[in-house]
Design a protein around this motif. Structure first.
Motif, PDB file in Angstrom:
ATOM      1  N   PRO A  57      16.524   3.899  -3.306  1.00  0.00           N
ATOM      2  CA  PRO A  57      17.683   4.565  -2.400  1.00  0.00           C
ATOM      3  C   PRO A  57      17.301   4.246  -0.816  1.00  0.00           C
ATOM      4  O   PRO A  57      18.402   4.259  -0.212  1.00  0.00           O
ATOM      5  N   ALA A  58      15.915   3.994  -0.488  1.00  0.00           N
ATOM      6  CA  ALA A  58      15.738   3.549   0.863  1.00  0.00           C
ATOM      7  C   ALA A  58      16.572   2.164   1.213  1.00  0.00           C
ATOM      8  O   ALA A  58      17.084   2.125   2.454  1.00  0.00           O
ATOM      9  N   ARG A 118       4.048  -4.897   9.978  1.00  0.00           N
ATOM     10  CA  ARG A 118       5.650  -4.813  10.425  1.00  0.00           C
ATOM     11  C   ARG A 118       6.545  -5.492   9.420  1.00  0.00           C
ATOM     12  O   ARG A 118       6.262  -6.715   9.348  1.00  0.00           O
ATOM     13  N   PRO A 119       7.470  -4.758   8.639  1.00  0.00           N
ATOM     14  CA  PRO A 119       8.371  -5.656   7.738  1.00  0.00           C
ATOM     15  C   PRO A 119       9.311  -6.626   8.689  1.00  0.00           C
ATOM     16  O   PRO A 119       9.786  -7.470   8.132  1.00  0.00           O
ATOM     17  N   THR A 140       0.806  -1.174   0.081  1.00  0.00           N
ATOM     18  CA  THR A 140      -0.057  -0.007  -0.189  1.00  0.00           C
ATOM     19  C   THR A 140       0.949   1.206   0.155  1.00  0.00           C
ATOM     20  O   THR A 140       2.021   1.181  -0.319  1.00  0.00           O
ATOM     21  N   GLN A 141       0.417   2.395   0.461  1.00  0.00           N
ATOM     22  CA  GLN A 141       1.043   3.673   0.215  1.00  0.00           C
ATOM     23  C   GLN A 141       2.072   3.475   1.663  1.00  0.00           C
ATOM     24  O   GLN A 141       3.021   4.318   1.699  1.00  0.00           O
ATOM     25  N   THR A 142       1.929   2.459   2.491  1.00  0.00           N
ATOM     26  CA  THR A 142       2.780   2.287   3.712  1.00  0.00           C
ATOM     27  C   THR A 142       3.911   1.378   3.270  1.00  0.00           C
ATOM     28  O   THR A 142       3.634   0.104   3.035  1.00  0.00           O
ATOM     29  N   LEU A 143       4.851   2.015   3.084  1.00  0.00           N
ATOM     30  CA  LEU A 143       6.321   1.007   2.575  1.00  0.00           C
ATOM     31  C   LEU A 143       6.994   0.600   3.676  1.00  0.00           C
ATOM     32  O   LEU A 143       7.198   1.116   4.842  1.00  0.00           O
ATOM     33  N   GLY A 144       7.552  -0.691   3.654  1.00  0.00           N
ATOM     34  CA  GLY A 144       8.423  -1.157   4.808  1.00  0.00           C
ATOM     35  C   GLY A 144       9.608  -1.957   4.253  1.00  0.00           C
ATOM     36  O   GLY A 144       9.313  -2.789   3.439  1.00  0.00           O
ATOM     37  N   LEU A 145      10.707  -1.705   5.126  1.00  0.00           N
ATOM     38  CA  LEU A 145      11.932  -2.591   4.743  1.00  0.00           C
ATOM     39  C   LEU A 145      12.334  -2.923   6.146  1.00  0.00           C
ATOM     40  O   LEU A 145      12.138  -2.400   7.210  1.00  0.00           O
ATOM     41  N   TRP A 171       7.288   3.964   6.332  1.00  0.00           N
ATOM     42  CA  TRP A 171       6.890   5.484   5.937  1.00  0.00           C
ATOM     43  C   TRP A 171       5.747   5.307   5.041  1.00  0.00           C
ATOM     44  O   TRP A 171       5.496   4.463   4.327  1.00  0.00           O
ATOM     45  N   GLN A 172       5.190   6.390   4.996  1.00  0.00           N
ATOM     46  CA  GLN A 172       4.109   6.757   3.875  1.00  0.00           C
ATOM     47  C   GLN A 172       4.473   7.240   2.459  1.00  0.00           C
ATOM     48  O   GLN A 172       5.318   8.441   2.653  1.00  0.00           O
ATOM     49  N   SER A 173       4.406   6.687   1.629  1.00  0.00           N
ATOM     50  CA  SER A 173       4.823   7.068   0.282  1.00  0.00           C
ATOM     51  C   SER A 173       3.686   7.808  -0.674  1.00  0.00           C
ATOM     52  O   SER A 173       2.626   7.007  -0.634  1.00  0.00           O
ATOM     53  N   GLN A 174       3.513   8.660  -1.007  1.00  0.00           N
ATOM     54  CA  GLN A 174       2.614   9.329  -1.976  1.00  0.00           C
ATOM     55  C   GLN A 174       2.679   8.979  -3.496  1.00  0.00           C
ATOM     56  O   GLN A 174       2.913   9.624  -4.247  1.00  0.00           O
TER      57      GLN A 174
END
Length: 221
Positions: A40-41, A186-187, A9-14, A28-31
């Motif tokens: 890059p993350a 949670r990633p 979703t718009q919530t990305l996790g690593l 984090w939230q990505s638009q």
């Protein structure tokens, strides 16, 4: 070292996981900037932990359901890494990772995430000896539809808007909403599930690994 990636979703996790600890985790939230932000993350996380891609021995990726474009970005990135580095990859359904993070309960639980057009992707689980177990159909429905079908005390966890929480909370006798913190995918949990799957020699073929897509009014048995 295993790298886990969730772009459902718009919530990305690593997250990074070495089998004993989680040295790094990021949410984090990505638009709609997944393509720009993801690589890059990952590079930044590896450098902050004094690692390079060559230190990775496995990958875990959330396979959905979720946003069509978001899932494609995550899957393409992970599959490319797996093929380039020649390391195994484990695909994990996004809602399984969300459910796995929830504490035990005697109540049935619906894990949800945004499915677009004010709909939710919904999976039902029961807690068994080995943890939360998928028990029913995977659906796309509105918060109101979900609320209308609940006739016994049940847990609801996942990404919900304020309006969706308000709709579901009207059925307060039967609907027990998990907190927003509990509803995060949670990633680090994804990483643990992926690590276990790879330990059990159940890696996925990076060429054929595909995301789970759901459409409005679609039900997958």
């Amino acid at each position: 070292m295993l790298l886990a990636v969730d772009t459902s979703t718009q919530t990305l996790g690593l997250a990074l996981y070495d089998g004993n600890r989680i040295p790094a985790e990021s949410l984090w939230q990505s638009q709609a900037r997944h393509t720009v932000e993801l690589a890059p993350a990952v590079d930044r996380m590896l450098k902050q932990n004094h690692n390079t891609p060559s230190d990775l021995t496995g990958l875990a990726v959330a396979t959905g359901p979720g946003s069509f474009t978001s899932l494609r970005v995550g899957l393409a990135f992970v599959k490319g890494l797996a093929l380039a580095l020649k390391i195994p990859v484990a695909g994990i359904p996004s809602l399984d990772a969300l459910a796995a993070a929830q504490p035990p309960s005697d109540l049935p639980m619906a894990a949800v995430l945004p499915a677009g057009r004010t709909r939710l992707a919904v999976c039902w689980y029961d807690y068994k000896e080995n943890g939360w177990t998928f028990t029913g159909d995977m659906k796309v429905q509105t918060a109101q539809d979900l609320c209308d079908e609940i006739h016994q005390p049940s847990l609801i966890c996942g990404e919900l808007t304020a309006e969706e929480r308000q709709i579901l909370s009207r059925k307060w006798k039967n609907v027990h909403l998990c907190s927003p913190a509990q509803g995060l995918r949670r990633p680090s949990v994804l990483a643990e599930l992926g690590w276990k799957k790879l330990e059990d020699n159940q890696s996925d073929d990076p060429v054929t690994l595909a995301p789970i897509y759901l459409h409005v009014n679609e039900v997958i048995a």
